[in-house]
Design a protein around this motif. Sequence first.
Motif: not given
Length: 162
Positions: A119-135
Amino acid sequence: MSRILRAASIVVLSLVFTACAHADHAQDELAIRQLVAVQTEAWNRQDATAWTADYIPDADFVNIVGTVFTGREEIAQRHAAIFNTIFKGSHAEVTVRKLVFLGEDVAVVDTTHQVTQYQGLPPGVQATEPGLLRTQMKYVMQRVDGQWRIVAGQNTDEKPKP
């Protein structure tokens, strides 16, 4: 006993001891991979209690913005909060990237997490690619009472490529 026979016996016993000291970790690796799979399933159900079940009671966890949480209960509370907000309905795919045994009962496990449908990401965190967070998650695991448990975890987000 002759000196040569005694020396040969010592060499053979040393080889046997060395072989036993370097046990095959195939079963341990399977157990750790299963732990990661169960934790991934818990994330996909947004079940914070199940997600933290394999943490030891006084574990440490550093999240993707660098906040330190101490203890399974605090880690579970934080995950319950994000499962009800920014990561509600999210889906994770987790891959074990590297697994190193530091001894019979300690392992370092590097995993790659790909999270979508958030739904969203923590402050300061950006999606790695559109619609994808990779950690990248690094776990320190220890065998406790015959079961692999998480002693510490640190999660780091992958920055988007410029």
